[in-house]
Write an enzyme that holds these catalytic residues in place. Structure first.
Site, mmCIF file in Angstrom:
data_model
loop_
_atom_site.group_PDB
_atom_site.id
_atom_site.type_symbol
_atom_site.label_atom_id
_atom_site.label_comp_id
_atom_site.label_asym_id
_atom_site.label_seq_id
_atom_site.Cartn_x
_atom_site.Cartn_y
_atom_site.Cartn_z
ATOM 1 N N ASP A 57 0.828 -1.214 0.000
ATOM 2 C CA ASP A 57 0.000 0.000 0.000
ATOM 3 C C ASP A 57 0.860 1.262 0.000
ATOM 4 O O ASP A 57 0.532 2.243 0.672
ATOM 5 C CB ASP A 57 -0.943 0.006 1.201
ATOM 6 C CG ASP A 57 -2.131 0.956 1.011
ATOM 7 O OD1 ASP A 57 -2.410 1.330 -0.153
ATOM 8 O OD2 ASP A 57 -2.767 1.326 2.006
ATOM 9 N N LYS A 59 2.074 4.719 -0.942
ATOM 10 C CA LYS A 59 1.570 5.954 -1.542
ATOM 11 C C LYS A 59 1.985 7.096 -0.629
ATOM 12 O O LYS A 59 2.326 6.877 0.544
ATOM 13 C CB LYS A 59 0.052 5.919 -1.718
ATOM 14 C CG LYS A 59 -0.744 5.640 -0.454
ATOM 15 C CD LYS A 59 -2.229 5.536 -0.770
ATOM 16 C CE LYS A 59 -3.029 5.145 0.472
ATOM 17 N NZ LYS A 59 -4.481 5.016 0.161
ATOM 18 N N ASN A 62 0.648 7.471 2.935
ATOM 19 C CA ASN A 62 1.069 6.523 3.969
ATOM 20 C C ASN A 62 2.522 6.734 4.391
ATOM 21 O O ASN A 62 3.118 5.859 5.025
ATOM 22 C CB ASN A 62 0.878 5.087 3.485
ATOM 23 C CG ASN A 62 -0.579 4.663 3.514
ATOM 24 O OD1 ASN A 62 -1.405 5.328 4.131
ATOM 25 N ND2 ASN A 62 -0.900 3.575 2.846
ATOM 26 N N ASP A 75 0.381 2.460 8.214
ATOM 27 C CA ASP A 75 -0.787 1.753 7.680
ATOM 28 C C ASP A 75 -0.391 0.420 7.033
ATOM 29 O O ASP A 75 -0.255 0.310 5.814
ATOM 30 C CB ASP A 75 -1.563 2.613 6.690
ATOM 31 C CG ASP A 75 -2.939 2.032 6.397
ATOM 32 O OD1 ASP A 75 -3.196 0.880 6.804
ATOM 33 O OD2 ASP A 75 -3.755 2.713 5.756
ATOM 34 N N THR A 94 -3.836 1.042 -3.916
ATOM 35 C CA THR A 94 -4.393 2.245 -4.542
ATOM 36 C C THR A 94 -4.238 2.124 -6.054
ATOM 37 O O THR A 94 -3.145 1.811 -6.532
ATOM 38 C CB THR A 94 -3.653 3.494 -4.016
ATOM 39 O OG1 THR A 94 -3.780 3.528 -2.590
ATOM 40 C CG2 THR A 94 -4.219 4.764 -4.615
#
Length: 205
Positions: A57, A59, A62, A75, A94
Site C-alpha cells: 500500500d 503511496k 502513507n 498503515d 491504490t
C-alpha cells in the site's frame, strides 16, 4: 489507540499543500529531496521484506515525516507475510500504484512494492503518477500497457529515469528488486550513488 506523534505530517501534504520545498519545472520536488525520501523508503523495504512481508500500500499518504525529516511508513493494513516463492491473489492497494500482475489477478509477491516505488519516485519528481487518469478503468489499461504508456518529460534526469524504468518492468520476474541481487540492486543503483546506507539507517544525515 495511542500512537507516536509524527510532527511532519504526510509526504502528500509536503508535495501538494506546502511551499517549504522548491519545485522543479517537472512539477515535483527537486531531485536531491526526492532521492532522500526514496532512500528512506527503500531502506524500510529492505527491513520489511527481510521479515518476509509484502507491504502492498505504498503511496504518499502513507508516508509520514518525523521531526528530523525522516520518512516513517504507516498503515500496514494490507501487509501480508509471504514465504519465499509464495504468491497471493488478493486485489488491494491504490489504483494508480497497482502493478500489472495485481491488475490482471495473476498472483503477486513483494515485487508489487518495487513497482509502487517506481510510481512514487515519478510522482515525487513530476507531481503526478505516470498512469494517472480520471477514469479508473483507463488507469488500469495504461498500467497493463505500461511499456508504451510510460512517458517521461523532456530532459528528465537520466539516472532516475533508468531506475524508474527498471522498477516499472511489467514482467515481475524481471523487475529490479526481484532479481538475484534483490533489494541490493535498488540500493546500489547509480541514482543512489553517494548515499551511505549505514549513515542513513543511523539517522546521521
Amino acid at each position: 489507540l495511542l500512537l507516536e506523534l509524527v510532527q511532519g505530517g504526510e509526504l502528500w501534504d509536503l508535495l501538494y499543500q506546502s511551499d517549504h520545498l522548491p519545485r522543479t519545472r517537472f512539477g515535483g520536488l527537486q531531485e536531491n529531496h526526492a532521492r532522500m525520501y526514496t532512500a528512506c523508503i527503500a531502506s524500510a523495504f529492505a527491513h520489511i521484506h527481510g521479515g518476509s512481508y509484502a507491504y502492498r500500500d505504498l503511496k504518499a499518504e502513507n508516508l509520514l515525516i518525523d521531526a528530523e525529516g525522516y520518512i516513517k511508513i504507516v498503515d500496514f493494513g494490507f501487509a501480508k507475510k509471504l514465504e519465499k516463492g509464495q504468491k497471493t491473489q488478493t486485489l488491494c492497494g491504490t489504483p494508480e500504484y497497482l502493478s500489472p500482475e495485481l491488475v490482471l489477478s495473476k498472483g503477486h509477491n513483494h515485487g508489487v512494492d518495487y513497482w509502487a516505488l517506481g510510481i512514487l519516485i515519478f510522482k515525487l519528481l513530476c507531481g503526478i503518477t505516470p498512469f494517472a487518469n480520471p477514469n479508473q478503468s483507463k488507469v488500469f489499461m495504461k498500467i497493463v500497457h505500461s511499456k508504451r504508456c510510460l512517458i517521461f518529460p523532456p530532459d528528465f534526469p537520466r539516472d532516475v529515469k533508468d531506475l524508474i524504468q527498471k522498477l516499472l518492468t511489467p514482467n515481475p520476474t524481471l523487475r529490479l528488486g526481484v532479481l538475484r541481487g534483490e533489494i541490493q540492486d535498488i540500493l546500489f543503483h547509480r541514482w543512489f550513488a553517494g548515499i551511505d546506507w549505514d549513515k542513513l539507517e543511523g539517522r546521521r544525515y
